[in-house]
Write a protein that holds these residues in place. Structure first.
Motif, PDB file in Angstrom:
ATOM      1  N   SER A 269     -34.320  99.902  48.211  1.00 44.75           N
ATOM      2  CA  SER A 269     -32.974  99.719  48.780  1.00 44.75           C
ATOM      3  C   SER A 269     -32.671  98.255  49.052  1.00 44.75           C
ATOM      4  O   SER A 269     -31.975  97.925  50.016  1.00 44.75           O
ATOM      5  N   LYS A 272     -28.856  97.545  48.638  1.00 39.58           N
ATOM      6  CA  LYS A 272     -28.076  98.071  49.766  1.00 39.58           C
ATOM      7  C   LYS A 272     -28.246  97.208  51.007  1.00 39.58           C
ATOM      8  O   LYS A 272     -27.274  96.897  51.718  1.00 39.58           O
ATOM      9  N   GLN A 322     -25.848 102.004  44.290  1.00 44.04           N
ATOM     10  CA  GLN A 322     -27.135 102.452  44.812  1.00 44.04           C
ATOM     11  C   GLN A 322     -28.099 102.807  43.684  1.00 44.04           C
ATOM     12  O   GLN A 322     -29.220 102.352  43.644  1.00 44.04           O
TER      13      GLN A 322
END
Length: 337
Positions: A269, A272, A322
């Motif tokens: 991630s 993000k 994502q």
């Protein structure tokens, strides 16, 4: 009979006269024929030349009228194109002027806030002055630290040199090279040698090699789990000939810790987290978080209409944000099986 005889006697003369006259007539006839041919050729030549002059004159008149007509048509076409170009240039100039006025009005009314920009530039200049002062102070501090470090390094070098050359110190019996009897005051190096301690050399300790049992090698799983064996005394024998490495270095190289690659070391991630950090920084940098309000009182009661992609209930497209294909069941329009 006499008449016939006379005629027969005169027949040769008659024949000669006949032939002579016929020959003379033929000569005159040829001259007359040549004269007639010459007169006819001259007359016919005059007729043909007159006809050709007439044709040339008529052709010149036709060409003159046709060239004048084609020239007038071409000139009219050129004038038409020139007038169209002048009109288009005029229309373009007027359109540019209208666009310039409208864009200037729009920028001044809706996009450019003079007082806000003035305050912003003032704050930026103050911040720049403060940062510049801090950087100057930091640079001066670093320069002082570097000078101090250089002085300390030079001092340590002089102390080491003094300790190394301590044997040049003068004694009660023999003066040193820095304490000449011909000088009034001793050399500064003499005072430094008096303060310094002599440099002593220590014997280097013999490195004792560690022997590791072969049975415990397989139990090693990392660099910290090396097998520890008792230290044996050194064997006084010749070392094996060849560039052999120590067994501890070999084991460290064999069981060195795992170094993950950049793909494994970075979290999944990361994108993000970076976007969240960027939004947080952007929110911290904004000076005014309120909704844009026009300056004139004409739009006072008119509510601000946000953009479609920012006010839609479905939200912006998250393709590629994502993962490759993002699915959000909360944003589905209908229920999917």
């Amino acid at each position: 009979m006499a008449t016939l005889a006379r005629l027969q006697a005169r027949s040769k003369f008659v024949a000669q006269q006949y032939y002579f006259r016929n020959s003379v007539v033929d000569i005159f006839r040829k001259k007359e024929y040549d004269a007639a041919v010459k007169i006819q050729s001259w007359f016919r030549g005059c007729q043909v030349r007159a006809h050709i002059r007439n044709l040339h004159r008529v052709a010149t008149i036709i060409q003159k009228w046709w060239r004048s007509y084609s020239g007038r048509q071409e000139y009219q076409l050129i004038v038409k194109f020139a007038s169209c170009a002048m009109k288009m240039n005029l229309y373009n100039a007027m359109a540019v002027r209208i666009q310039r006025r409208w864009r200037g009005y729009r920028i001044r009314k809706y996009c450019f806030n003079y007082f806000y920009l003035k305050e912003y530039l003032k704050a930026v200049s103050e911040t720049n002055d403060a940062i510049r002062e801090a950087l100057e102070e930091f640079a001066e501090m670093k320069e002082r630290e570097e000078k101090k470090a250089d002085l300390e390094r030079e001092e340590k070098k002089r102390d080491y040199q003094a300790r190394k050359t301590h044997y040049l110190l003068s004694t009660k019996q023999i003066p040193g090279i820095y304490n000449s009897p011909f000088r009034k005051d001793p050399d500064p190096w003499e005072l430094r040698l008096q303060k310094a301690k002599p440099l002593t050399y220590q014997r280097s300790k013999v490195k004792q090699k560690r022997c590791i049992s072969l049975s415990s090698w397989l139990a090693c799983t990392s660099a910290r789990s090396f097998p520890r064996s008792e230290i044996l005394p050194p064997i006084d024998r010749k070392q094996c000939q060849g560039p052999f490495r120590d067994i501890t270095e070999v084991l460290e190289q064999r069981y060195k810790p795992l170094e993950p690659t950049l793909w494994v070391a970075e979290p999944i991630s990361e994108l993000k987290v970076a976007r969240e950090e960027f939004r947080r920084q952007e929110w911290m940098r904004d000076v005014n978080d309120n909704m844009f309000l026009p300056f004139s009182s004409y739009h006072k009661n008119k509510k601000y209409t946000p953009l479609m992609h920012s006010s839609s209930k479905y939200g912006p497209n998250s393709y590629g944000s994502q993962h490759f294909r993002d699915e959000n069941p909360k944003k589905w329009i209908c229920d999917k099986g």
